[in-house]
Motif scaffolding. Structure first.
Motif, PDB file in Angstrom:
ATOM      1  N   VAL A   1     -12.468  10.371  -5.065  1.00 42.03           N
ATOM      2  CA  VAL A   1     -12.416   9.698  -4.214  1.00 42.03           C
ATOM      3  C   VAL A   1     -10.241   9.408  -4.147  1.00 42.03           C
ATOM      4  CG1 VAL A   1     -12.170   6.983  -2.804  1.00 42.03           C
ATOM      5  CG2 VAL A   1     -13.918   8.318  -3.865  1.00 42.03           C
ATOM      6  N   ALA A   2     -10.026   8.643  -4.909  1.00 44.52           N
ATOM      7  CA  ALA A   2      -9.067   8.455  -5.584  1.00 44.52           C
ATOM      8  C   ALA A   2      -8.158   9.845  -5.620  1.00 44.52           C
ATOM      9  CB  ALA A   2      -8.537   7.275  -6.382  1.00 44.52           C
ATOM     10  N   HIS A   3      -8.347  10.672  -6.114  1.00 45.97           N
ATOM     11  CA  HIS A   3      -7.574  12.477  -6.435  1.00 45.97           C
ATOM     12  C   HIS A   3      -8.297  13.203  -5.974  1.00 45.97           C
ATOM     13  CE1 HIS A   3      -5.008   9.103  -7.844  1.00 45.97           C
ATOM     14  NE2 HIS A   3      -5.737   8.080  -8.753  1.00 45.97           N
TER      15      HIS A   3
ATOM     16  N   ASP B   1      -3.178   0.212   6.429  1.00 43.42           N
ATOM     17  CA  ASP B   1      -3.561   0.383   5.075  1.00 43.42           C
ATOM     18  C   ASP B   1      -4.227   0.763   4.375  1.00 43.42           C
ATOM     19  OD1 ASP B   1      -5.400  -1.581   5.336  1.00 43.42           O
ATOM     20  OD2 ASP B   1      -4.400  -3.381   4.022  1.00 43.42           O
ATOM     21  N   VAL B   2      -5.791   1.686   5.099  1.00 50.49           N
ATOM     22  CA  VAL B   2      -6.575   2.805   4.654  1.00 50.49           C
ATOM     23  C   VAL B   2      -6.746   3.918   4.532  1.00 50.49           C
ATOM     24  CG1 VAL B   2      -8.844   2.583   3.823  1.00 50.49           C
ATOM     25  CG2 VAL B   2      -8.260   0.455   3.713  1.00 50.49           C
TER      26      VAL B   2
ATOM     27  N   PRO C   1       1.013  -1.366  -0.042  1.00 48.10           N
ATOM     28  CA  PRO C   1       0.210  -0.260  -0.168  1.00 48.10           C
ATOM     29  C   PRO C   1       0.976   0.832  -0.316  1.00 48.10           C
ATOM     30  CG  PRO C   1       0.152  -1.100   2.095  1.00 48.10           C
ATOM     31  CD  PRO C   1       0.828  -1.470   1.303  1.00 48.10           C
ATOM     32  N   PRO C   2       0.411   2.408  -0.629  1.00 48.38           N
ATOM     33  CA  PRO C   2       1.336   3.530  -0.375  1.00 48.38           C
ATOM     34  C   PRO C   2       0.991   4.404   0.679  1.00 48.38           C
ATOM     35  CG  PRO C   2      -0.568   3.804  -1.856  1.00 48.38           C
ATOM     36  CD  PRO C   2      -0.993   2.284  -1.071  1.00 48.38           C
ATOM     37  N   ALA C   3       2.039   4.961   0.828  1.00 45.81           N
ATOM     38  CA  ALA C   3       2.157   5.831   2.501  1.00 45.81           C
ATOM     39  C   ALA C   3       1.245   5.749   3.149  1.00 45.81           C
ATOM     40  CB  ALA C   3       3.404   6.902   2.604  1.00 45.81           C
ATOM     41  N   ASP C   4       0.668   6.449   2.361  1.00 46.10           N
ATOM     42  CA  ASP C   4      -0.646   7.076   3.144  1.00 46.10           C
ATOM     43  C   ASP C   4      -2.228   6.169   3.117  1.00 46.10           C
ATOM     44  OD1 ASP C   4      -1.436   7.520   0.555  1.00 46.10           O
ATOM     45  OD2 ASP C   4      -1.788   9.208   0.304  1.00 46.10           O
TER      46      ASP C   4
END
Length: 240
Positions: free
Chosen positions: A236-238, A103-104, A22-25
């Motif tokens: 949501v994602a961006h 991770d979310v 997962p990405p850092a955020d």
């Protein structure tokens, strides 16, 4: 798996995660609200579609509080009255669980529902839950009073033009969103009927619910999914 409920007990749920680290955020997340038929293979496919797009997706089983018939009767009564009650509480418990994962990213969440779940997803999104930035409403019920939707986040919706039961709800959703000035993308596909976005095989429904023109319509489904993912990627994602 089981999601703990605030008062007591737990809720059955299924989770699908993107591949890799997962990405850092954290990943963006989405709560999937199932059709009237419950947790069927086509609803599990929706989880996989979102996971493949980079979303952590979770599908709660709204019928896991007791007998399927009893849960269904209660859910339909609550949907008809516009007071989701237990389904709203279950969706909120699922959102809290998802947002609490390491991770979310709990500030980048969406909710999507189909048929009965579409109405529940819309009603839940109108309660302005924390972190929910977009809702996808697919052939779901829409309240007559547009003021009930004033707090709602951006909405993407898809309906079938041959679905005589729910087509008016699609037109109503589009009208409400325009009147309230809420960002939206609502389409009514002329050649599609009810449940056209998934590959579920429900032969009894096709016979008993013939006014809905029940069944998958691939060209409309492909376009509806394209629009849904584009909308979720934007809000949501961006998010800006």
């Amino acid at each position: 798996m089981r999601i703990p409920l605030p008062d007591s007990g737990s809720l059955a749920a299924t989770v699908a995660l993107p591949e890799g680290v997962p990405p850092a955020d954290g990943w963006p997340g989405v709560v999937v609200v199932h059709e009237i038929y419950g947790v069927e293979p086509d609803m599990l496919d929706v989880l996989d579609l979102f996971a493949a797009r980079g979303y952590a997706a979770v599908l709660p089983d709204l019928y896991s509080h007791g007998s399927r018939v009893g849960c269904l009767a209660r859910a339909m009564r609550q949907l008809a009255t516009g007071r989701p009650g237990q389904p709203a509480a279950d969706i909120d418990a699922t959102r809290r669980w998802l947002a609490g994962r390491d991770d979310v990213d709990g500030d980048r969440l969406g909710v999507i529902g189909f048929c009965m779940g579409g109405g529940f997803a819309l009603a839940y999104a109108a309660s302005a839950p924390p972190g929910v930035r977009a809702a996808s409403v697919n052939y779901g019920m829409v309240p007559r009073d547009q003021e009930e939707l004033r707090p709602v986040c951006p909405v993407v919706g898809s309906y079938g033009g041959r679905d005589r039961g729910f087509r008016p709800h699609g037109a109503r959703l589009k009208e409400h969103m325009r009147a309230l000035g809420i960002e939206h993308d609502v389409e009514i596909y002329p050649d599609a009927g009810h449940s056209f976005m998934t590959d579920g095989h429900h032969p009894v429904a096709k016979l008993a619910l013939f006014p809905l023109s029940h069944g998958n319509v691939r060209p409309a489904a492909d376009d509806a999914w394209r629009r849904t993912f584009a909308f979720f990627d934007t809000y949501v994602a961006h998010p800006e």
